[in-house]
Design a protein around this motif. Structure first.
Motif, PDB file in Angstrom:
ATOM      1  N   ASP A 124       0.845  -1.183   0.000  1.00 53.62           N
ATOM      2  CA  ASP A 124       0.000   0.000   0.000  1.00 53.62           C
ATOM      3  C   ASP A 124       0.886   1.241   0.000  1.00 53.62           C
ATOM      4  O   ASP A 124       2.093   1.159   0.252  1.00 53.62           O
ATOM      5  N   VAL A 199      -1.662   8.642 -11.569  1.00 56.23           N
ATOM      6  CA  VAL A 199      -0.968   8.036 -10.440  1.00 56.23           C
ATOM      7  C   VAL A 199       0.325   8.783 -10.142  1.00 56.23           C
ATOM      8  O   VAL A 199       0.791   8.832  -9.007  1.00 56.23           O
ATOM      9  N   ARG A 227     -12.079  11.439  -4.676  1.00 56.89           N
ATOM     10  CA  ARG A 227     -11.455  11.634  -3.371  1.00 56.89           C
ATOM     11  C   ARG A 227     -11.905  10.502  -2.447  1.00 56.89           C
ATOM     12  O   ARG A 227     -13.098  10.212  -2.341  1.00 56.89           O
ATOM     13  N   THR A 228     -10.939   9.869  -1.788  1.00 54.52           N
ATOM     14  CA  THR A 228     -11.221   8.782  -0.850  1.00 54.52           C
ATOM     15  C   THR A 228     -10.449   9.094   0.433  1.00 54.52           C
ATOM     16  O   THR A 228      -9.258   8.817   0.523  1.00 54.52           O
ATOM     17  N   ARG A 231      -6.948  11.355   0.367  1.00 57.59           N
ATOM     18  CA  ARG A 231      -6.214  11.179  -0.885  1.00 57.59           C
ATOM     19  C   ARG A 231      -7.190  11.143  -2.058  1.00 57.59           C
ATOM     20  O   ARG A 231      -8.406  11.047  -1.883  1.00 57.59           O
ATOM     21  N   SER A 233      -8.039   8.766  -5.326  1.00 59.93           N
ATOM     22  CA  SER A 233      -7.793   7.429  -5.850  1.00 59.93           C
ATOM     23  C   SER A 233      -8.070   7.395  -7.347  1.00 59.93           C
ATOM     24  O   SER A 233      -9.041   7.987  -7.818  1.00 59.93           O
ATOM     25  N   ARG A 234      -7.180   6.710  -8.050  1.00 64.00           N
ATOM     26  CA  ARG A 234      -7.348   6.497  -9.488  1.00 64.00           C
ATOM     27  C   ARG A 234      -7.932   5.101  -9.706  1.00 64.00           C
ATOM     28  O   ARG A 234      -7.468   4.120  -9.173  1.00 64.00           O
ATOM     29  N   GLU A 273      -7.628   0.199  -8.269  1.00 60.74           N
ATOM     30  CA  GLU A 273      -7.560   1.427  -7.477  1.00 60.74           C
ATOM     31  C   GLU A 273      -6.117   1.671  -7.022  1.00 60.74           C
ATOM     32  O   GLU A 273      -5.473   0.801  -6.453  1.00 60.74           O
ATOM     33  N   MET A 274      -5.619   2.883  -7.260  1.00 60.51           N
ATOM     34  CA  MET A 274      -4.281   3.270  -6.833  1.00 60.51           C
ATOM     35  C   MET A 274      -4.326   4.677  -6.256  1.00 60.51           C
ATOM     36  O   MET A 274      -5.014   5.546  -6.801  1.00 60.51           O
ATOM     37  N   PRO A 275      -3.577   4.930  -5.177  1.00 58.47           N
ATOM     38  CA  PRO A 275      -3.635   6.243  -4.530  1.00 58.47           C
ATOM     39  C   PRO A 275      -2.726   7.262  -5.194  1.00 58.47           C
ATOM     40  O   PRO A 275      -1.650   6.934  -5.700  1.00 58.47           O
ATOM     41  N   ARG A 321     -15.472   0.145  -7.130  1.00 61.77           N
ATOM     42  CA  ARG A 321     -14.835  -0.826  -6.238  1.00 61.77           C
ATOM     43  C   ARG A 321     -15.487  -2.203  -6.304  1.00 61.77           C
ATOM     44  O   ARG A 321     -15.014  -3.145  -5.670  1.00 61.77           O
TER      45      ARG A 321
END
Length: 355
Positions: A124, A199, A227-228, A231, A233-234, A273-275, A321
């Motif tokens: 992560d 990313v 926005r999550t 951050r 998220s992509r 999903e990537m931050p 998701r």
């Protein structure tokens, strides 16, 4: 005439989405596509068996399919994760790559793929990409990659092969352009995947413009941003359902590269999903080319996507998701992307044919 295809990843010589390697070619053609970008050659044939590869290449030609082949990664700090390439070189990763270059040239697969790292989904935060390997600062990895590409360049030139660096999740477009220009755009190009650019904090429209002169191949996806927590998220999205301006993107790359194949990289059960760690000081320090204004535009793009999701125009966070049946999700993502690309290209002014 613009051609459309799909990226295919094999696992132990098979593809769950398309069948075995020979069936795959028929399935891709039956799907209404013109070609494939296959990663990687050693997955298709771990021993580079000439009989099998000859049969496979002949079948692709008979079906009229274009083939763009992958050759493994080129960052020496992570190539130990690809032992099969080293096996092909009998202990030399460089020799293994050179063997694959020669085989690709033999079959006319002169547009090839590579990347500088891999996605580490088991981790992560910073460690989801090779950019933040603790044992090697990213500038050291870039320098080692440049040296390795210089060593590959003679084989690429000898065989007339272009090795195209993907706009992957570990590298910025600024860095990739510098590698292309340092080693030589006659043998190093760009494989365009706009979905990865956020990313690295990049607005896709601007990243596409930066790499456009060097784009030789594509693995097209869109990017959904939300926005999550603290951050952004992509999530990967079908072309036309994210933040990319496809009209501007295709006009740019097709004007500069009229013979470019538009290959989609579908995704299966999850949307990857990537931050985007735009408040992390380590993350920020690693992105020396990005200005605050570009990050502000990326945040604005996330807010605009959220408004579209609230209006029901695009998938919301719960839908992004959701876990979907792999094959059905893969083919649906591909079909929606190709339909959007075809419609967009049809609406562009005619693109000149290559001289």
């Amino acid at each position: 005439m613009t051609r459309y295809g799909t990226d295919v990843k094999l696992a132990d010589g098979t593809s769950s989405a398309w069948g075995d390697p020979l069936e795959m070619l028929d399935a891709v053609r039956d799907f209404g596509l013109d070609g494939i970008n296959l990663r990687t050659l050693d997955e298709l044939s771990p021993t580079l068996d000439p009989g099998f590869l000859g049969e496979w290449a002949s079948h692709a030609r008979d079906l009229g399919l274009y083939v763009e082949m992958g050759l493994g990664k080129v960052n020496p700090y992570m190539t130990a994760e690809l032992p099969r390439v080293r096996d092909l070189g009998e202990g030399s990763y460089l020799a293994g790559m050179e063997r694959m270059i020669a085989v690709c040239a033999e079959h006319g697969w002169t547009n090839t793929w590579t990347a500088l790292g891999g996605y580490k989904g088991q981790y992560d935060g910073l460690y989801i990409t090779d950019r933040f390997r603790a044992e090697a600062p990213w500038p050291d990895q870039l320098a080692a990659t440049a040296k390795f590409l210089h060593r590959l360049a003679p084989a690429l030139r000898e065989h007339g092969v272009s090795l195209n660096l993907e706009t992957h999740e570990e590298a910025t477009t600024f860095e990739l352009v510098r590698l292309v220009e340092e080693v030589g755009p006659d043998v190093i190009g760009i494989c365009l995947d706009p979905g990865n650019m956020p990313v690295r904090g990049e607005v896709p429209d601007e990243g596409i413009a930066r790499v456009a002169p060097y784009v030789r191949s594509t693995q097209l996806r869109d990017a959904a941003l939300l926005r999550t927590g603290d951050r952004i998220s992509r999530f990967l999205a079908p072309c036309g359902e994210g933040i990319v301006d496809w009209d501007a993107a295709l006009r740019s790359v097709l004007t500069l590269n009229p013979g470019l194949n538009l290959t989609v990289e579908p995704i299966g059960p999850v949307r990857a999903e990537m931050p985007i760690l735009d408040h992390d000081p380590v993350w920020l320090a690693s992105h020396v080319d990005l200005g605050a204004d570009e990050l502000d535009r990326l945040r604005a793009a996330a807010d605009a996507y959220a408004s579209r999701a609230a209006a029901g125009e695009v998938d919301d966070l719960e839908q992004l998701r959701a876990v979907r049946p792999a094959k059905a999700a893969h083919h649906d993502f591909l079909a929606r992307s190709v339909a959007h690309l075809r419609a967009t290209v049809a609406g562009l002014a005619p693109v000149p044919s290559p001289a």
